[in-house]
Write an enzyme that holds these catalytic residues in place. Structure first.
Site, short mmCIF file in Angstrom:
data_model
loop_
_atom_site.label_atom_id
_atom_site.label_comp_id
_atom_site.label_asym_id
_atom_site.label_seq_id
_atom_site.Cartn_x
_atom_site.Cartn_y
_atom_site.Cartn_z
N SER A 143 -0.35 10.52 9.34
CA SER A 143 -0.44 10.48 7.87
C SER A 143 -1.90 10.33 7.47
O SER A 143 -2.73 9.90 8.28
CB SER A 143 0.34 9.26 7.37
OG SER A 143 0.13 9.06 6.00
N TYR A 147 2.13 -0.17 7.73
CA TYR A 147 2.40 1.28 7.86
C TYR A 147 1.13 1.99 8.33
O TYR A 147 1.16 2.80 9.27
CB TYR A 147 2.88 1.84 6.53
CG TYR A 147 3.15 3.34 6.55
CD1 TYR A 147 4.24 3.86 7.23
CD2 TYR A 147 2.30 4.23 5.88
CE1 TYR A 147 4.49 5.24 7.24
CE2 TYR A 147 2.54 5.60 5.88
CZ TYR A 147 3.64 6.10 6.57
OH TYR A 147 3.87 7.46 6.59
#
Ligand code: NAP
Length: 248
Positions: free
Chosen positions: A142, A155
């Site tokens: 990501s 995350y």
């Protein structure tokens, strides 16, 4: 005729979003696609969609946090097709919240799915790829693997880990004809944001999805295809894809 014709690819997290779109796009290039995730009913409809369109697909449901289930899915793939040309380690979760809220259970889930799930996928395919003398491991990270934002610490940490382990693996596999690619998307319209734990962050992401022009899953599937279709001597190490309108 696609350069990928008759190759065998495993896609984890294929029951929705990016994984689903990637499986569909790969099948259009005559790839034999093995789709994995926990929701078996969704995988069955995906397989039907691909078969109805003339493609080739099989579902082997598994939970990527369970090493034996991942190994089982890969063993069944090898037993069926005799080889594995690529794996797209895409399964991921994002139940983000601020650290001070101490949602330790959610931290553990992110570590288990986003890091250990990727490692289990790598461990399961690597012996076969080494025997074949070829393979392509594609890990979905990501933008959060390149920058850290408040509320996203854990995350982001899992995605930084995906970047680190992918780069290490790439260097270790360089002499073995096994390619490693990191796909790092910006904001994509999928189910991922529905699991955000922190209300403020959830509202911000929903507003970005509503008012911005986010990527669609197929945009990321095209990035995966680009890496896979590159000539064997070309290693696409990383692709970072943001919506044009995304600032951070
Ligand atoms: N959407 C974005 O903006 C964005 C941005 C950057 C990176 N990403 C990354 O892209 C990847 C795909 O996410 P997405 O956006 O497509 O979200 P999504 O629609 O929620 O898809 C997540 C997939 O992961 C699977 N999964 C979750 N836990 C699992 C487990 N324990 N075992 C097996 N499969 C599991 C889910 O299937 P089941 O629930 O059926 O198991 C689902 O198929 C993730 O790694 C995510 O971090 C997304």
């Amino acid at each position: 005729m696609s350069v990928l014709s008759d190759s065998v690819a495993v896609v984890t997290g294929a029951s929705s979003g990016i994984g689903h779109a990637t499986a569909v796009e790969l099948a259009k290039h005559n790839v034999k696609v093995v789709v994995c995730a926990r929701r078996a009913d969704r995988l069955e409809s995906l397989v039907k969609e691909i078969l109805d369109a003339g493609g080739h697909a099989l579902a082997f449901p598994c939970d990527v946090t369970d090493r034996s289930q991942v190994e089982g899915a890969i063993e069944k793939t090898i037993a069926t097709f005799g080889r594995i040309d690529s794996i797209i380690n895409n399964a991921g979760v994002m139940p983000i919240s601020r650290i001070e809220d101490l949602h330790v259970d959610a931290w553990e889930r992110m570590v288990d799915v986003n890091i250990k799930g990727v490692l289990y996928g790598i461990a399961a395919v690597l012996p076969q790829m080494m025997r074949q003398g070829s393979g392509h491991i594609i890990n979905v990270s990501s933008v959060a693997g390149r920058r850290v934002f408040p509320g996203g610490s854990v995350y982001c940490a899992t995605k930084w880990a995906v970047h680190a382990l992918s780069e290490g693996l790439r260097a270790e596999m360089a002499s073995k004809n096994i390619r490693v690619t990191i796909i790092a998307p910006g904001i994509v319209r999928t189910e991922l944001a529905e699991h955000v734990r922190d209300d403020g962050t959830k509202d911000r992401i929903q507003t970005m999805l509503r008012e911005g022009e986010p990527l669609e899953s197929v945009d990321i599937a095209h990035a995966v295809l680009y890496a896979m279709q590159s000539p064997a001597h070309v290693g696409i190490n990383e692709i970072l894809v943001r919506p044009t309108s995304q600032e951070p």
